[in-house]
Motif scaffolding. Structure first.
Motif, PDB file in Angstrom:
ATOM      1  N   VAL A   1     -22.596  30.715 -42.128  1.00  0.00           N
ATOM      2  CA  VAL A   1     -21.952  31.485 -41.059  1.00  0.00           C
ATOM      3  C   VAL A   1     -22.962  32.188 -40.156  1.00  0.00           C
ATOM      4  CG1 VAL A   1     -20.364  33.391 -40.557  1.00  0.00           C
ATOM      5  CG2 VAL A   1     -19.776  31.689 -42.301  1.00  0.00           C
ATOM      6  N   ALA A   2     -23.978  32.807 -40.733  1.00  0.00           N
ATOM      7  CA  ALA A   2     -24.971  33.532 -39.924  1.00  0.00           C
ATOM      8  C   ALA A   2     -25.705  32.603 -38.962  1.00  0.00           C
ATOM      9  CB  ALA A   2     -25.966  34.253 -40.828  1.00  0.00           C
ATOM     10  N   GLY A   3     -25.783  31.328 -39.267  1.00  0.00           N
ATOM     11  CA  GLY A   3     -26.467  30.374 -38.395  1.00  0.00           C
ATOM     12  C   GLY A   3     -25.636  29.877 -37.229  1.00  0.00           C
ATOM     13  N   VAL A   4     -24.313  30.108 -37.273  1.00  0.00           N
ATOM     14  CA  VAL A   4     -23.455  29.589 -36.200  1.00  0.00           C
ATOM     15  C   VAL A   4     -22.681  30.671 -35.458  1.00  0.00           C
ATOM     16  CG1 VAL A   4     -23.195  27.309 -37.274  1.00  0.00           C
ATOM     17  CG2 VAL A   4     -21.497  29.094 -37.753  1.00  0.00           C
ATOM     18  N   ALA A   5     -22.449  31.811 -36.116  1.00  0.00           N
ATOM     19  CA  ALA A   5     -21.573  32.839 -35.535  1.00  0.00           C
ATOM     20  C   ALA A   5     -22.369  34.105 -35.228  1.00  0.00           C
ATOM     21  CB  ALA A   5     -20.436  33.155 -36.504  1.00  0.00           C
ATOM     22  N   ASP A   6     -21.770  34.991 -34.445  1.00  0.00           N
ATOM     23  CA  ASP A   6     -22.441  36.244 -34.095  1.00  0.00           C
ATOM     24  C   ASP A   6     -22.305  37.270 -35.214  1.00  0.00           C
ATOM     25  OD1 ASP A   6     -19.922  37.411 -33.838  1.00  0.00           O
ATOM     26  OD2 ASP A   6     -20.052  37.675 -31.687  1.00  0.00           O
ATOM     27  N   ASP A   7     -22.959  38.419 -35.012  1.00  0.00           N
ATOM     28  CA  ASP A   7     -23.001  39.455 -36.048  1.00  0.00           C
ATOM     29  C   ASP A   7     -21.628  39.982 -36.434  1.00  0.00           C
ATOM     30  OD1 ASP A   7     -25.736  39.259 -36.216  1.00  0.00           O
ATOM     31  OD2 ASP A   7     -26.130  40.975 -34.924  1.00  0.00           O
ATOM     32  N   SER A   8     -20.685  40.011 -35.486  1.00  0.00           N
ATOM     33  CA  SER A   8     -19.363  40.546 -35.818  1.00  0.00           C
ATOM     34  C   SER A   8     -18.666  39.668 -36.858  1.00  0.00           C
ATOM     35  CB  SER A   8     -18.487  40.703 -34.565  1.00  0.00           C
ATOM     36  OG  SER A   8     -18.118  39.443 -34.038  1.00  0.00           O
ATOM     37  N   VAL A   9     -18.827  38.359 -36.771  1.00  0.00           N
ATOM     38  CA  VAL A   9     -18.225  37.453 -37.749  1.00  0.00           C
ATOM     39  C   VAL A   9     -18.948  37.585 -39.090  1.00  0.00           C
ATOM     40  CG1 VAL A   9     -17.634  35.049 -38.267  1.00  0.00           C
ATOM     41  CG2 VAL A   9     -17.479  35.883 -35.910  1.00  0.00           C
ATOM     42  N   VAL A  10     -20.263  37.726 -39.046  1.00  0.00           N
ATOM     43  CA  VAL A  10     -21.035  37.899 -40.280  1.00  0.00           C
ATOM     44  C   VAL A  10     -20.596  39.177 -40.993  1.00  0.00           C
ATOM     45  CG1 VAL A  10     -23.351  38.258 -41.222  1.00  0.00           C
ATOM     46  CG2 VAL A  10     -22.988  36.548 -39.420  1.00  0.00           C
ATOM     47  N   ARG A  11     -20.436  40.279 -40.251  1.00  0.00           N
ATOM     48  CA  ARG A  11     -19.988  41.538 -40.859  1.00  0.00           C
ATOM     49  C   ARG A  11     -18.581  41.393 -41.433  1.00  0.00           C
ATOM     50  NH1 ARG A  11     -22.673  43.637 -36.237  1.00  0.00           N
ATOM     51  NH2 ARG A  11     -20.678  43.775 -35.147  1.00  0.00           N
ATOM     52  N   LEU A  12     -17.700  40.674 -40.736  1.00  0.00           N
ATOM     53  CA  LEU A  12     -16.347  40.439 -41.230  1.00  0.00           C
ATOM     54  C   LEU A  12     -16.385  39.635 -42.531  1.00  0.00           C
ATOM     55  CD1 LEU A  12     -13.261  40.532 -41.024  1.00  0.00           C
ATOM     56  CD2 LEU A  12     -13.399  38.635 -39.382  1.00  0.00           C
ATOM     57  N   LEU A  13     -17.212  38.620 -42.588  1.00  0.00           N
ATOM     58  CA  LEU A  13     -17.345  37.828 -43.816  1.00  0.00           C
ATOM     59  C   LEU A  13     -17.871  38.692 -44.959  1.00  0.00           C
ATOM     60  CD1 LEU A  13     -17.344  35.267 -45.519  1.00  0.00           C
ATOM     61  CD2 LEU A  13     -19.556  34.677 -44.462  1.00  0.00           C
ATOM     62  N   GLU A  14     -18.892  39.508 -44.695  1.00  0.00           N
ATOM     63  CA  GLU A  14     -19.448  40.374 -45.743  1.00  0.00           C
ATOM     64  C   GLU A  14     -18.383  41.336 -46.276  1.00  0.00           C
ATOM     65  OE1 GLU A  14     -22.765  42.149 -43.721  1.00  0.00           O
ATOM     66  OE2 GLU A  14     -24.043  40.389 -44.034  1.00  0.00           O
ATOM     67  N   ALA A  15     -17.625  41.943 -45.371  1.00  0.00           N
ATOM     68  CA  ALA A  15     -16.586  42.892 -45.786  1.00  0.00           C
ATOM     69  C   ALA A  15     -15.479  42.173 -46.564  1.00  0.00           C
ATOM     70  CB  ALA A  15     -16.017  43.611 -44.572  1.00  0.00           C
ATOM     71  N   THR A  16     -15.153  40.959 -46.147  1.00  0.00           N
ATOM     72  CA  THR A  16     -14.126  40.175 -46.834  1.00  0.00           C
ATOM     73  C   THR A  16     -14.586  39.807 -48.244  1.00  0.00           C
ATOM     74  OG1 THR A  16     -13.278  39.295 -44.750  1.00  0.00           O
ATOM     75  CG2 THR A  16     -12.778  38.048 -46.766  1.00  0.00           C
ATOM     76  N   ARG A  17     -15.826  39.355 -48.355  1.00  0.00           N
ATOM     77  CA  ARG A  17     -16.355  38.976 -49.675  1.00  0.00           C
ATOM     78  C   ARG A  17     -16.410  40.160 -50.615  1.00  0.00           C
ATOM     79  NH1 ARG A  17     -21.463  35.284 -49.499  1.00  0.00           N
ATOM     80  NH2 ARG A  17     -20.829  34.988 -51.658  1.00  0.00           N
ATOM     81  N   ALA A  18     -16.626  41.339 -50.076  1.00  0.00           N
ATOM     82  CA  ALA A  18     -16.651  42.554 -50.903  1.00  0.00           C
ATOM     83  C   ALA A  18     -15.278  42.857 -51.493  1.00  0.00           C
ATOM     84  CB  ALA A  18     -17.160  43.741 -50.078  1.00  0.00           C
ATOM     85  N   ARG A  19     -14.229  42.364 -50.829  1.00  0.00           N
ATOM     86  CA  ARG A  19     -12.843  42.579 -51.310  1.00  0.00           C
ATOM     87  C   ARG A  19     -12.417  41.577 -52.364  1.00  0.00           C
ATOM     88  NH1 ARG A  19      -8.556  44.447 -46.958  1.00  0.00           N
ATOM     89  NH2 ARG A  19      -9.608  46.336 -46.341  1.00  0.00           N
ATOM     90  N   LEU A  20     -13.097  40.442 -52.403  1.00  0.00           N
ATOM     91  CA  LEU A  20     -12.670  39.354 -53.318  1.00  0.00           C
ATOM     92  C   LEU A  20     -12.952  39.707 -54.768  1.00  0.00           C
ATOM     93  CD1 LEU A  20     -13.777  36.216 -51.324  1.00  0.00           C
ATOM     94  CD2 LEU A  20     -11.482  37.134 -51.564  1.00  0.00           C
TER      95      LEU A  20
END
Length: 173
Positions: free
Chosen positions: A154-173
C-alpha cells in the motif's frame, strides 16, 4: 434522526484526533447543509477501506478524477440513514462486492483534504469494512481500476492518508 444529527453523534463519540474532530463538529454547527455536496464551504464524506484480513490485503480504487489509489467512498446521499450506512453503500457500489461488513467500533480515522472549486474541503469520516470469503470485485464507472494490494504494497501505491487508514484499521483487527 437526520443524517446531520447522526454525524454529530458519531463525531462526538469518536475518540482521537481531537482538533480535527472539533473542526468537523464546528463545520456541522455552522452549516446545516454540511453533509451535502452542495455545501461549498466543504462537506462530510464517508469512505471505507475494504479489507481481506485472511489474505492480508486491501481493495483500492484508482480514482477516475484524481488518478490516485484510494479507499472507496464518497458523498452522502439523502437516502443514507446513517454515516456508517453511507460508507457501506459507497464501498458496496464502488467494489461490486455484496456482503461487506463494517468493522465494529465506529470510524477508524478522520481525514480532511482540499478539493477543487467550487467546493473547498472534504471532511472524510473513514470506516473499514471486511470483504466476505471469496469476494470478487467489479469495477464501477467511478474507477479507472480496482485492485487488491497486500498490506506491505500500500505505501508504494497510495498516499499517506491511505497508509494511516490501513495502519489504524490493522490496529483494530
Amino acid at each position: 434522526m437526520s443524517l446531520h444529527d447522526d454525524a454529530v453523534l458519531v463525531l462526538k463519540g469518536y475518540e482521537g484526533q481531537e482538533e480535527l474532530r472539533q473542526t468537523y463538529l464546528d463545520h456541522l454547527a455552522a452549516h446545516p447543509d454540511g453533509m451535502w455536496k452542495s455545501c461549498h464551504a466543504g462537506h462530510i464524506t464517508a469512505s471505507a477501506l475494504v479489507i481481506d484480513p485472511g489474505h492480508g490485503r486491501v481493495l483500492l480504487t484508482l480514482h477516475r478524477k484524481l488518478g490516485m489509489w484510494l479507499q472507496l467512498g464518497g458523498h452522502c446521499e439523502p437516502e443514507d440513514a446513517a454515516l456508517e450506512a453511507a460508507a457501506l453503500r459507497e464501498a458496496t457500489e464502488e467494489s461490486g462486492i455484496e456482503g461487506l461488513t463494517l468493522l465494529p467500533g465506529g470510524p477508524v480515522r478522520l481525514d480532511r483534504h482540499p478539493i477543487p472549486a467550487p467546493c473547498h474541503w472534504h471532511l472524510d469520516v473513514q470506516y473499514a469494512v471486511q470483504a466476505p470469503p471469496g469476494a470478487v470485485q467489479q469495477i464501477s464507472d467511478e474507477s479507472l481500476d480496482l485492485r487488491w494490494f497486500g498490506y506491505d504494497e500500500v505505501a508504494g501505491v497510495a498516499d499517506d492518508s491511505v497508509v494511516r487508514l490501513l495502519e489504524a484499521t490493522r490496529a483494530r483487527l
